[in-house]
Scaffold this motif. Structure first.
Motif, PDB file in Angstrom:
ATOM      1  N   GLY A  71       0.794  -1.223   0.000  1.00 23.07           N
ATOM      2  CA  GLY A  71       0.000   0.000   0.000  1.00 23.07           C
ATOM      3  C   GLY A  71       0.823   1.267   0.000  1.00 23.07           C
ATOM      4  N   ARG A  72       0.186   2.328   0.500  1.00 23.36           N
ATOM      5  CA  ARG A  72       0.798   3.653   0.516  1.00 23.36           C
ATOM      6  C   ARG A  72       0.452   4.367   1.819  1.00 23.36           C
ATOM      7  N   ALA A  73       1.203   5.417   2.086  1.00 25.05           N
ATOM      8  CA  ALA A  73       0.932   6.234   3.271  1.00 25.05           C
ATOM      9  C   ALA A  73      -0.355   7.029   3.060  1.00 25.05           C
ATOM     10  N   PRO A  74      -1.025   7.420   4.146  1.00 26.28           N
ATOM     11  CA  PRO A  74      -2.234   8.239   4.013  1.00 26.28           C
ATOM     12  C   PRO A  74      -1.910   9.601   3.408  1.00 26.28           C
ATOM     13  N   VAL A  75      -2.861  10.134   2.661  1.00 23.18           N
ATOM     14  CA  VAL A  75      -2.727  11.491   2.135  1.00 23.18           C
ATOM     15  C   VAL A  75      -2.967  12.440   3.304  1.00 23.18           C
ATOM     16  N   ARG A  76      -2.113  13.441   3.420  1.00 21.23           N
ATOM     17  CA  ARG A  76      -2.156  14.352   4.567  1.00 21.23           C
ATOM     18  C   ARG A  76      -3.504  15.049   4.746  1.00 21.23           C
ATOM     19  N   THR A  77      -4.209  15.292   3.659  1.00 24.20           N
ATOM     20  CA  THR A  77      -5.463  16.035   3.741  1.00 24.20           C
ATOM     21  C   THR A  77      -6.702  15.140   3.847  1.00 24.20           C
ATOM     22  N   LYS A  78      -6.512  13.834   3.875  1.00 26.58           N
ATOM     23  CA  LYS A  78      -7.661  12.927   3.965  1.00 26.58           C
ATOM     24  C   LYS A  78      -7.696  12.311   5.361  1.00 26.58           C
ATOM     25  N   ASN A  79      -8.627  12.783   6.182  1.00 24.55           N
ATOM     26  CA  ASN A  79      -8.714  12.339   7.570  1.00 24.55           C
ATOM     27  C   ASN A  79      -8.991  10.854   7.721  1.00 24.55           C
ATOM     28  N   GLU A  80      -9.700  10.251   6.786  1.00 27.37           N
ATOM     29  CA  GLU A  80     -10.190   8.897   6.981  1.00 27.37           C
ATOM     30  C   GLU A  80      -9.202   7.818   6.560  1.00 27.37           C
ATOM     31  N   GLU A  81      -7.966   8.156   6.238  1.00 26.69           N
ATOM     32  CA  GLU A  81      -6.984   7.168   5.796  1.00 26.69           C
ATOM     33  C   GLU A  81      -5.995   6.841   6.911  1.00 26.69           C
ATOM     34  N   ILE A  82      -5.638   5.546   7.002  1.00 31.71           N
ATOM     35  CA  ILE A  82      -4.679   5.117   8.021  1.00 31.71           C
ATOM     36  C   ILE A  82      -3.738   4.040   7.491  1.00 31.71           C
ATOM     37  N   LEU A  83      -2.626   3.886   8.201  1.00 33.09           N
ATOM     38  CA  LEU A  83      -1.724   2.749   8.013  1.00 33.09           C
ATOM     39  C   LEU A  83      -1.982   1.805   9.172  1.00 33.09           C
ATOM     40  N   LEU A  84      -2.177   0.549   8.872  1.00 29.24           N
ATOM     41  CA  LEU A  84      -2.448  -0.444   9.901  1.00 29.24           C
ATOM     42  C   LEU A  84      -1.171  -1.187  10.240  1.00 29.24           C
TER      43      LEU A  84
END
Length: 186
Positions: A71-84
């Protein structure tokens, strides 16, 4: 996760304000300043799954190398994204890292009144399996938002990270460090 057991809470004695951040941004060769917020999560779960304790969330910092299994790191401006974290795969019902990509999980937070609210996140990546990889990484905007919701006020930042160009000459980097030390008496 035990809903009766209280989560250990760490309270920072010092918090940084926007004025502190603005001062640091003016230091020559500092290209960005990131605030660090530490909301205390209650648990993580996936629909139809058991609730699991989360000791803390880690802030994903743009520009820092994050070793990913997939996968990829979360986009800084998207609150709903995470790395598990790799350690959460099996408990949340994923057999391998690829199975977790783009799946939804929920993290619960308790505010100062005792109200628990679940927030849904999309997994954009899975951290490599490591001894220190037991955290869930979220972007700074989301950590600040959750800290404010938890305290029902502006929490101030627990710490600040000053970013410089990785190719900055050693002498200039040492000057940045010295300038930041001078500001530490803010």
């Amino acid at each position: 996760y035990d809903p009766v057991k209280k989560q250990d809470q760490t309270v920072a004695a010092v918090s940084f304000t926007q004025a502190d951040i603005d001062k640091i941004k003016k230091v020559e060769n500092v290209k960005d300043v990131l605030a660090v917020y530490i909301p205390v999560p209650e648990y993580v779960t996936k629909d139809g799954q058991k609730k699991y304790s989360v000791t803390s969330l880690d802030q994903n910092v743009d520009g820092f190398e994050t070793p990913l299994a997939v996968g990829r790191a979360p986009v800084r401006t998207k609150n709903e994204e995470i790395l598990l974290s790799y350690q959460y795969l099996a408990p949340l019902g994923f057999s391998k890292p690829e199975d977790a990509l783009n799946q939804k999980i929920k993290i619960a937070f308790k505010d100062i009144t005792g109200k628990i609210t679940e927030t849904e996140y999309t997994i954009t990546g899975v951290l490599v399996n490591s001894l220190t990889g037991s955290l869930i990484r979220v972007n700074v905007i989301e950590l600040e938002r959750q800290a404010k919701l938890q305290l029902k006020s502006d929490p101030g930042a627990y710490a600040l990270v000053a970013l410089t160009d990785p190719k900055l000459e050693e002498s200039k980097f040492e000057k940045v460090k010295a300038d930041l030390l001078l500001l530490s008496g803010m």
